[in-house]
Design a protein around this motif. Sequence first.
Motif, PDB file in Angstrom:
ATOM      1  N   MET A 133      17.910   0.015  75.606  1.00  0.00           N
ATOM      2  CA  MET A 133      18.336   0.598  74.350  1.00  0.00           C
ATOM      3  C   MET A 133      19.865   0.556  74.293  1.00  0.00           C
ATOM      4  N   ILE A 134      20.380   0.149  73.151  1.00  0.00           N
ATOM      5  CA  ILE A 134      21.822   0.106  72.943  1.00  0.00           C
ATOM      6  C   ILE A 134      22.134   0.965  71.724  1.00  0.00           C
ATOM      7  N   THR A 135      22.982   1.977  71.922  1.00  0.00           N
ATOM      8  CA  THR A 135      23.363   2.902  70.862  1.00  0.00           C
ATOM      9  C   THR A 135      24.863   2.808  70.646  1.00  0.00           C
ATOM     10  N   LEU A 136      25.280   2.723  69.395  1.00  0.00           N
ATOM     11  CA  LEU A 136      26.701   2.668  69.063  1.00  0.00           C
ATOM     12  C   LEU A 136      27.191   4.051  68.656  1.00  0.00           C
ATOM     13  N   ILE A 137      28.267   4.480  69.292  1.00  0.00           N
ATOM     14  CA  ILE A 137      28.926   5.732  68.902  1.00  0.00           C
ATOM     15  C   ILE A 137      30.219   5.344  68.203  1.00  0.00           C
ATOM     16  N   LYS A 138      30.277   5.622  66.918  1.00  0.00           N
ATOM     17  CA  LYS A 138      31.452   5.280  66.112  1.00  0.00           C
ATOM     18  C   LYS A 138      32.561   6.318  66.331  1.00  0.00           C
ATOM     19  N   GLU A 139      33.780   5.899  66.052  1.00  0.00           N
ATOM     20  CA  GLU A 139      34.907   6.832  66.201  1.00  0.00           C
ATOM     21  C   GLU A 139      34.730   8.044  65.290  1.00  0.00           C
ATOM     22  N   SER A 140      34.124   7.858  64.121  1.00  0.00           N
ATOM     23  CA  SER A 140      33.895   8.980  63.196  1.00  0.00           C
ATOM     24  C   SER A 140      32.886   9.995  63.756  1.00  0.00           C
ATOM     25  N   ASP A 141      32.126   9.614  64.798  1.00  0.00           N
ATOM     26  CA  ASP A 141      31.171  10.523  65.437  1.00  0.00           C
ATOM     27  C   ASP A 141      31.812  11.389  66.527  1.00  0.00           C
ATOM     28  N   HIS A 142      33.055  11.067  66.918  1.00  0.00           N
ATOM     29  CA  HIS A 142      33.719  11.833  67.971  1.00  0.00           C
ATOM     30  C   HIS A 142      33.944  13.266  67.501  1.00  0.00           C
ATOM     31  N   GLN A 143      33.768  14.195  68.425  1.00  0.00           N
ATOM     32  CA  GLN A 143      33.941  15.615  68.101  1.00  0.00           C
ATOM     33  C   GLN A 143      35.303  16.076  68.615  1.00  0.00           C
ATOM     34  N   LYS A 144      36.193  16.452  67.695  1.00  0.00           N
ATOM     35  CA  LYS A 144      37.532  16.930  68.070  1.00  0.00           C
ATOM     36  C   LYS A 144      37.432  18.372  68.556  1.00  0.00           C
ATOM     37  N   MET A 145      38.130  18.654  69.682  1.00  0.00           N
ATOM     38  CA  MET A 145      38.091  20.007  70.230  1.00  0.00           C
ATOM     39  C   MET A 145      39.329  20.265  71.079  1.00  0.00           C
ATOM     40  N   PRO A 146      39.673  21.541  71.282  1.00  0.00           N
ATOM     41  CA  PRO A 146      40.819  21.847  72.140  1.00  0.00           C
ATOM     42  C   PRO A 146      40.464  21.617  73.604  1.00  0.00           C
ATOM     43  N   TRP A 147      41.497  21.314  74.400  1.00  0.00           N
ATOM     44  CA  TRP A 147      41.302  21.233  75.838  1.00  0.00           C
ATOM     45  C   TRP A 147      40.840  22.588  76.349  1.00  0.00           C
ATOM     46  N   LYS A 148      40.182  22.568  77.461  1.00  0.00           N
ATOM     47  CA  LYS A 148      39.710  23.805  78.093  1.00  0.00           C
ATOM     48  C   LYS A 148      40.881  24.754  78.348  1.00  0.00           C
ATOM     49  N   ASN A 149      42.064  24.191  78.711  1.00  0.00           N
ATOM     50  CA  ASN A 149      43.237  25.035  78.982  1.00  0.00           C
ATOM     51  C   ASN A 149      44.086  25.278  77.726  1.00  0.00           C
ATOM     52  N   LYS A 150      43.619  24.800  76.575  1.00  0.00           N
ATOM     53  CA  LYS A 150      44.261  25.001  75.266  1.00  0.00           C
ATOM     54  C   LYS A 150      45.635  24.334  75.143  1.00  0.00           C
ATOM     55  N   GLN A 151      45.977  23.386  76.020  1.00  0.00           N
ATOM     56  CA  GLN A 151      47.286  22.735  75.994  1.00  0.00           C
ATOM     57  C   GLN A 151      47.308  21.452  75.176  1.00  0.00           C
ATOM     58  N   GLY A 152      46.188  21.086  74.576  1.00  0.00           N
ATOM     59  CA  GLY A 152      46.108  19.871  73.769  1.00  0.00           C
ATOM     60  C   GLY A 152      44.737  19.762  73.132  1.00  0.00           C
ATOM     61  N   THR A 153      44.449  18.585  72.566  1.00  0.00           N
ATOM     62  CA  THR A 153      43.153  18.360  71.951  1.00  0.00           C
ATOM     63  C   THR A 153      42.544  17.065  72.485  1.00  0.00           C
ATOM     64  N   THR A 154      41.241  16.985  72.403  1.00  0.00           N
ATOM     65  CA  THR A 154      40.517  15.810  72.866  1.00  0.00           C
ATOM     66  C   THR A 154      39.472  15.417  71.838  1.00  0.00           C
ATOM     67  N   ALA A 155      39.055  14.174  71.916  1.00  0.00           N
ATOM     68  CA  ALA A 155      37.939  13.693  71.099  1.00  0.00           C
ATOM     69  C   ALA A 155      36.764  13.462  72.040  1.00  0.00           C
ATOM     70  N   GLN A 156      35.775  14.323  71.965  1.00  0.00           N
ATOM     71  CA  GLN A 156      34.580  14.153  72.791  1.00  0.00           C
ATOM     72  C   GLN A 156      33.742  13.031  72.188  1.00  0.00           C
ATOM     73  N   ILE A 157      33.531  11.987  72.985  1.00  0.00           N
ATOM     74  CA  ILE A 157      32.774  10.827  72.536  1.00  0.00           C
ATOM     75  C   ILE A 157      31.286  11.044  72.770  1.00  0.00           C
ATOM     76  N   LEU A 158      30.962  11.584  73.933  1.00  0.00           N
ATOM     77  CA  LEU A 158      29.570  11.729  74.340  1.00  0.00           C
ATOM     78  C   LEU A 158      29.476  12.803  75.415  1.00  0.00           C
ATOM     79  N   ILE A 159      28.447  13.639  75.310  1.00  0.00           N
ATOM     80  CA  ILE A 159      28.127  14.585  76.371  1.00  0.00           C
ATOM     81  C   ILE A 159      26.624  14.478  76.619  1.00  0.00           C
ATOM     82  N   SER A 160      26.238  14.496  77.900  1.00  0.00           N
ATOM     83  CA  SER A 160      24.827  14.329  78.251  1.00  0.00           C
ATOM     84  C   SER A 160      24.431  15.377  79.282  1.00  0.00           C
ATOM     85  N   PRO A 161      23.250  15.968  79.128  1.00  0.00           N
ATOM     86  CA  PRO A 161      22.249  15.704  78.091  1.00  0.00           C
ATOM     87  C   PRO A 161      22.642  16.344  76.760  1.00  0.00           C
TER      88      PRO A 161
END
Length: 187
Positions: free
Chosen positions: A1-29
């Motif tokens: 199975m091949i699944t495409l994750i588009k950039e528009s699907d990334h979830q923007k969130m703060p870093w755990k230490n709140k010093q910046g932001t990240t784009a979460q592409i994928l988390i499993s499960p």
Amino acid sequence: MITLIKESDHQKMPWKNKQGTTAQILISPKGASLDKLDFDYRLSSAPIKEAGRFSTFPGYQRILLPVSGAGFVLNGHPYATFEAAHFGGDEETHCELLKKEVTDLGLIYHPDRIAANVRVLNLPFPLTLTLEPEKTYLCHLLSGQLTVQGQVVAINETLVVSGEESIHFDCQKKSTIAFFTLQGVLK
């Protein structure tokens, strides 16, 4: 199975230490969260704009790949663009920038459940790779143009490949891919 994750699907969130932001592409499960630390692996990308300490992830391992900018220094060790840093998530890790802002691509994984590695593929021509169906592959396009099984992959998009015996990368010009290999750990 091949699944495409588009950039528009990334979830923007703060870093755990709140010093910046990240784009979460994928988390499993699915349904796992960064806050609960109940995930097997997580792929994300973030700009690093200034020197500082990284968030800790007790019990996890990290692979960090600078994908733009000149690179960085982690705890005194320099890493150039596309050179992977491997380190423990519970280590106190300090980052210095070699020049200016860097964008990273990072995988955080639980070593009791997943073994992981990354390599950067520079493809000057189309290529078919033989895969192991029991492994999962994360193919993140860093530059160039790529088509896989008729599906166009844009820069900063990720293919999740599992259960496949091969994959054909059709590139019309030089393309660069971060190619992560994940395998479940047998108990």
